[in-house]
Design an enzyme around this catalytic site. Sequence first.
Site, PDB file in Angstrom:
ATOM      1  N   SER A 126      -0.393  -9.699  22.661  1.00 32.22           N
ATOM      2  CA  SER A 126       0.717 -10.299  21.922  1.00 32.22           C
ATOM      3  C   SER A 126       2.037 -10.275  22.698  1.00 32.22           C
ATOM      4  CB  SER A 126       0.848  -9.595  20.573  1.00 32.22           C
ATOM      5  OG  SER A 126       1.825 -10.211  19.789  1.00 32.22           O
ATOM      6  N   ASP A 160       6.108 -15.649  21.217  1.00 34.44           N
ATOM      7  CA  ASP A 160       5.625 -14.441  21.886  1.00 34.44           C
ATOM      8  C   ASP A 160       4.365 -14.807  22.688  1.00 34.44           C
ATOM      9  OD1 ASP A 160       3.870 -14.678  19.703  1.00 34.44           O
ATOM     10  OD2 ASP A 160       3.552 -12.518  19.596  1.00 34.44           O
ATOM     11  N   ASP A 179       1.587 -16.342  17.912  1.00 38.16           N
ATOM     12  CA  ASP A 179       1.466 -16.282  16.451  1.00 38.16           C
ATOM     13  C   ASP A 179       2.847 -16.145  15.812  1.00 38.16           C
ATOM     14  OD1 ASP A 179       1.788 -13.674  17.367  1.00 38.16           O
ATOM     15  OD2 ASP A 179       0.409 -12.790  15.917  1.00 38.16           O
TER      16      ASP A 179
HETATM   17 MG    MG Z   1       1.832 -12.024  18.629  1.00 36.87          MG
END
Ligand code: MG
Length: 449
Positions: A96, A239, A243
């Site tokens: 992430s 990011d 998401d």
């Molecule tokens: Mg993320």
Amino acid sequence: MGLFGTNGVRGIANDYITPELAVDIAKSLGTYLNNSGKVIIGRDTRISGNMLKHAAISGALSSGLSVIDVDMVPTPSIQYYIRNYKADAGIIITASHNPREYNGIKLIDGDGTEFSREGEQKVENTYYTKQYVSAGWENTGNLQSDYNVNDHYVHGIIESIDAEKIRNQNFKVVVDTGCGAGSLTLPFLLRKLGCEVITINAQIDGTFPWRNPEPTPGVLKELSEIIRLSRADIGVAQDGDADRAVFIDENGNFVDEEVLLSLMAKNILSQRKGPVVTPVSSSQRMADIAKEAGVELIWTAVGSINVARKMMETNAVFGGEGNGGLIFPEHQYCRDGAMSCAKLLEIMASGASLSWLAEGVPVYYNSKTKVPCKNLEHTMECIKNKVHEDYTGVQIDTIDGVKVWFDDGWVLVRPSGTEPIIRIFAESKTMSRAESLMKDGVGWVKDCK
Ligand code: MG
């Protein structure tokens, strides 16, 4: 210590997050799925991604699962595919927003939502006890690939919004995907929505040469500058696994993520009434907006999976976290950065600038800090008892940590899931009151630890 944190397994690639770990987690997942079914495996743009993806594929095949390799994808893109393909599960290799040296392994359920805590617990038990069940040689899995997943996802977003309304506006948008997985989808989506798109950091590069994958205001100075110079309508940054999305208005000002969450809720509720869902850590703004719209606001424990599951349960019209992770049920039940951008443009297409929309939400001030604490469980129990004794007639929530609501603000005291610290958050209509509430929270921790 648990294997899975709030967002899957994370650590330094090839140090903690090794090929062996990826093989074993995939085999544990295969055992959990009773050695049959179809699993979709993808990754973000990190340079260790290929190594870990192949290891995960190997482990899944060894336990008898059929695998579809979708390679480089944003997290919401693979989630959308898993749900529509009716797969049994998914594995995404991603860390992430973490720095470049990290990677991680995240499991997705067959309905496209993040794996439940109970599911993770079962996979974790198999992993720690090494009780994997391998398939016989004749039952090892079949491998296919599908590289059209991102197109399918972009198309799905366009179907979920009023694309024509956006196209009529010919918006100018500056995009900073941070060399992450969003580079594969967001610029293409925006062009399909008739936008003039200026990209920065939209080349795939797992070394993240220009900025950290976490889109904080400090690393988005160039984005602000280009918005001003090019007279763009908005700027959007994502990011590493796309998401989440954050936005910068037409004047080059960063829109606070709590403000983004609230303005989205406000505008969605003006079109459609229904419950909204957010974690206890979110701003009072959400409560004000829900009250004004005459709808129910449901608070959950922190973590997007809790928000998503509660939204499904209550048929909510919108939900999300105050970190740019927004969930739109008309598309799918997961945080979705590209969908956030499309939805924001749809709202702006009614003639509102982003700065005007941001000014339309109630103003609150926040204060936060953290206190080191060794005995988290005991301390939290003590704080719970203490506030119940000290504050009678005051609303106290213990869904996640301890949250005390006063007439003019709130304090949330929450243990960290990964470190020996307790975090204290406070919010009020004035900064001085927010600070004094935060100090009250620190006092409770000190009295109890
Ligand atoms: Mg993320």
